[in-house]
Design an enzyme around this catalytic site. Structure first.
Site, PDB file in Angstrom:
ATOM      1  N   CYS A 359     -22.401 -14.307   0.702  1.00  0.00           N
ATOM      2  CA  CYS A 359     -22.887 -14.141  -0.672  1.00  0.00           C
ATOM      3  C   CYS A 359     -23.593 -12.804  -0.842  1.00  0.00           C
ATOM      4  O   CYS A 359     -24.824 -12.752  -1.024  1.00  0.00           O
ATOM      5  CB  CYS A 359     -23.805 -15.295  -1.032  1.00  0.00           C
ATOM      6  N   TYR A 385     -19.673  -2.324  18.446  1.00  0.00           N
ATOM      7  CA  TYR A 385     -20.611  -2.569  17.341  1.00  0.00           C
ATOM      8  C   TYR A 385     -20.046  -3.610  16.363  1.00  0.00           C
ATOM      9  O   TYR A 385     -20.300  -3.542  15.171  1.00  0.00           O
ATOM     10  CB  TYR A 385     -20.963  -1.252  16.628  1.00  0.00           C
TER      11      TYR A 385
HETATM   12  N1  LLP Z   1     -26.728   6.842  24.165  1.00  0.00           N
HETATM   13  C1  LLP Z   1     -27.696   6.674  23.250  1.00  0.00           C
HETATM   14  C2  LLP Z   1     -29.059   7.134  23.559  1.00  0.00           C
HETATM   15  C3  LLP Z   1     -27.406   6.052  22.024  1.00  0.00           C
HETATM   16  O1  LLP Z   1     -28.373   5.891  21.115  1.00  0.00           O
HETATM   17  C4  LLP Z   1     -26.086   5.632  21.751  1.00  0.00           C
HETATM   18  C5  LLP Z   1     -25.738   4.986  20.489  1.00  0.00           C
HETATM   19  C6  LLP Z   1     -25.111   5.831  22.742  1.00  0.00           C
HETATM   20  C7  LLP Z   1     -25.473   6.446  23.931  1.00  0.00           C
HETATM   21  C8  LLP Z   1     -23.674   5.400  22.561  1.00  0.00           C
HETATM   22  O2  LLP Z   1     -23.047   5.997  21.473  1.00  0.00           O
HETATM   23  P1  LLP Z   1     -21.468   5.811  21.260  1.00  0.00           P
HETATM   24  O3  LLP Z   1     -20.773   6.472  22.419  1.00  0.00           O
HETATM   25  O4  LLP Z   1     -21.158   4.357  21.203  1.00  0.00           O
HETATM   26  O5  LLP Z   1     -21.197   6.481  19.980  1.00  0.00           O
HETATM   27  N2  LLP Z   1     -23.777   0.931  15.114  1.00  0.00           N
HETATM   28  C9  LLP Z   1     -23.214   2.249  14.894  1.00  0.00           C
HETATM   29  C10 LLP Z   1     -23.377   3.129  16.102  1.00  0.00           C
HETATM   30  C11 LLP Z   1     -24.811   3.258  16.562  1.00  0.00           C
HETATM   31  C12 LLP Z   1     -24.958   4.048  17.840  1.00  0.00           C
HETATM   32  C13 LLP Z   1     -26.340   3.962  18.354  1.00  0.00           C
HETATM   33  N3  LLP Z   1     -26.569   4.711  19.559  1.00  0.00           N
HETATM   34  C14 LLP Z   1     -21.764   2.096  14.463  1.00  0.00           C
HETATM   35  O6  LLP Z   1     -21.267   0.971  14.375  1.00  0.00           O
HETATM   36  O7  LLP Z   1     -21.096   3.084  14.173  1.00  0.00           O
END
Ligand code: LLP
Length: 428
Positions: A359, A385
């Site tokens: 909703c 995610y």
């Molecule tokens: N290292 C640190 C310190 C981080 O804060 C993050 C992600 C990563 C590594 C990994 O990042 P990746 O390789 O997955 O991009 N919920 C959001 C993404 C948030 C990412 C937070 N930090 C989405 O769904 O796009």
């Protein structure tokens, strides 16, 4: 990998998704697929790690999988078998990484507001604590040192530096600019070095940074790496060798609009950058989450109804909602949605707006082409995610998760039932 057979039916890891959803280990009652359901391809995730690691060549490196992208045990174990460590951001993630067999010595713990109990778990893990607690502000240095003293141990730490570099990505996932709460600004580094010199129970083993997520080019990542390497060279000159430098994660994937830069390209670029930094051969750490798992998870949903309005708009109402996959509602992300059992790219399609049962007007997955309303749809690229950001909003239980390995259903994680949710909320 998602493929299609000659009739257009979707296959994941070579298995028809229709069969996966009807597998007796998945469907509690015959003929009743438990949707919404996340389905993951573990072999494809293992392949992603191998491809990334090849990009480092012979350079010493550690791929610390960012567990926040997907905390499922079968996934963490698969990546650990490929030599991954972990990057964690809570006591819960730390415990799940350790329990899935990742060595304490290969775990980094980031986060701007770690609790005492979480710091203690990191210092107390394994023989000498985790590889490094990533210090995110100057004040944290004294806090972590005090906990190490209280526990009678030394704690290994790294400083997360905020390089003040604007990543070319969605504002909500950019972290390396000076307005962000993350990391230590360069102008605060002298205070950090002083605090470290006073912290009798800490060993500084590395420096790190992370500028944001879903990066589609290496430019800003390499700029940030340049800043980090400069800081590392200064520190090495002042007080000796660093064990590692971590450039963070953030490697983007193709959600359908294209992404030409592969994770390997980030690895190759940092290896090259490090070669000119004049450091004493630190291990290169990266912290990818999305790039290892994002493309290899799908969210399958049942079509509940097709609604037509006189204005000509068509709605496809499905049983997966923003509580199951919040990315479209939260970031305006577009995930491709396709029929489960029909070719997705037929020519005689019309656009249907796909929406879930929650909703909220933002429970809307955008417009997608269909020839006719299918019985089931799949939402692509939901491996990162997706489940980890899911909630039970609107009294909806979390989705089931199914893991495919070597052409079979290898594991199923079944969340608690609606009945147990009701008992917990009602208190009886
Ligand atoms: N290292 C640190 C310190 C981080 O804060 C993050 C992600 C990563 C590594 C990994 O990042 P990746 O390789 O997955 O991009 N919920 C959001 C993404 C948030 C990412 C937070 N930090 C989405 O769904 O796009």
């Amino acid at each position: 990998m998602l493929t299609r057979d000659s009739r257009g039916a979707a296959l994941l890891g070579g298995l028809p998704l229709h069969d996966i959803l009807h597998d007796p280990a998945v469907a509690p009652s015959p003929g009743e697929p438990p949707t919404p359901a996340y389905v993951y391809d573990l072999d494809a995730m293992a392949h992603e790690v191998r491809a990334l690691r090849a990009g480092f060549g012979s350079a010493p490196h550690l791929v610390a999988y960012a567990v926040k992208a997907n905390t499922a045990g079968p996934i963490i174990r698969t990546l650990a078998r490929q030599g991954c460590g972990a990057e964690v951001v809570s006591g819960g993630e730390l415990a799940v990484a350790l329990r899935c067999g990742i060595a304490a010595d290969a775990i980094l713990y980031s986060g701007v507001a770690k609790k005492k109990i979480e710091i203690d778990a990191a210092i107390g893990a394994g023989d000498r604590g985790i590889l490094a607690i990533q210090i995110e502000n100057v004040e944290e240095i004294a806090r972590v040192s005090a906990r190490a003293q209280a526990l009678g141990r030394r704690a290994r730490v790294s400083l997360r530096i905020n390089p003040d570099i604007e990543a070319d990505t969605h504002a909500k996932v950019a972290t390396g600019h000076d307005e962000a709460k993350f990391g230590i600004a360069r102008e605060d580094l002298p205070a950090a070095w002083d605090a470290l010199d006073r912290a009798a129970h800490l060993d500084l083993v590395g420096l790190s940074c992370h500028i944001g997520s879903q990066l589609m080019r290496t430019n800003e990542y390499i700029d940030a790496a340049g800043v980090l390497l400069q800081c590392a060279a200064e520190r090495e000159r002042a007080s000796g060798r660093l064990q590692f430098v971590s450039f963070g994660g953030g490697f983007g994937i193709d959600y359908g609009g294209g992404c030409d830069t592969k994770p390997q390209a980030f690895a190759q670029a940092v290896v090259k950058k490090l070669a000119t930094a004049g450091l004493e051969g630190p291990t290169i750490v990266t912290e990818p989450g999305r790039a290892l798992v994002g493309a290899h998870g799908l969210l399958c949903a049942r079509v509940i109804a097709a609604k037509h309005s006189r204005s000509g708009r068509r709605w496809l109402l499905i049983d997966a909602g923003m509580n199951d996959l919040v990315r479209p509602a939260m970031y305006g992300a577009k995930h491709r949605i396709e029929p489960l059992d029909a070719p997705p790219h037929a020519t005689d399609t019309s656009l249907w707006r796909v929406a879930g049962p929650v909703c909220e007007s933002s429970d809307d997955f955008g417009e997608h082409p269909f020839v006719e309303p299918p019985d089931f749809v799949l939402i692509r690229d939901a491996g990162a995610y997706g489940f980890t950001m899911a909630s039970e909003y609107n009294g909806r239980p979390l989705p089931v998760e199914v893991f495919i390995e070597q052409g079979r259903v290898a594991h199923v994680i079944r969340p608690r039932s609606v009945d147990s949710w009701v008992s917990e909320r009602a208190g009886c």
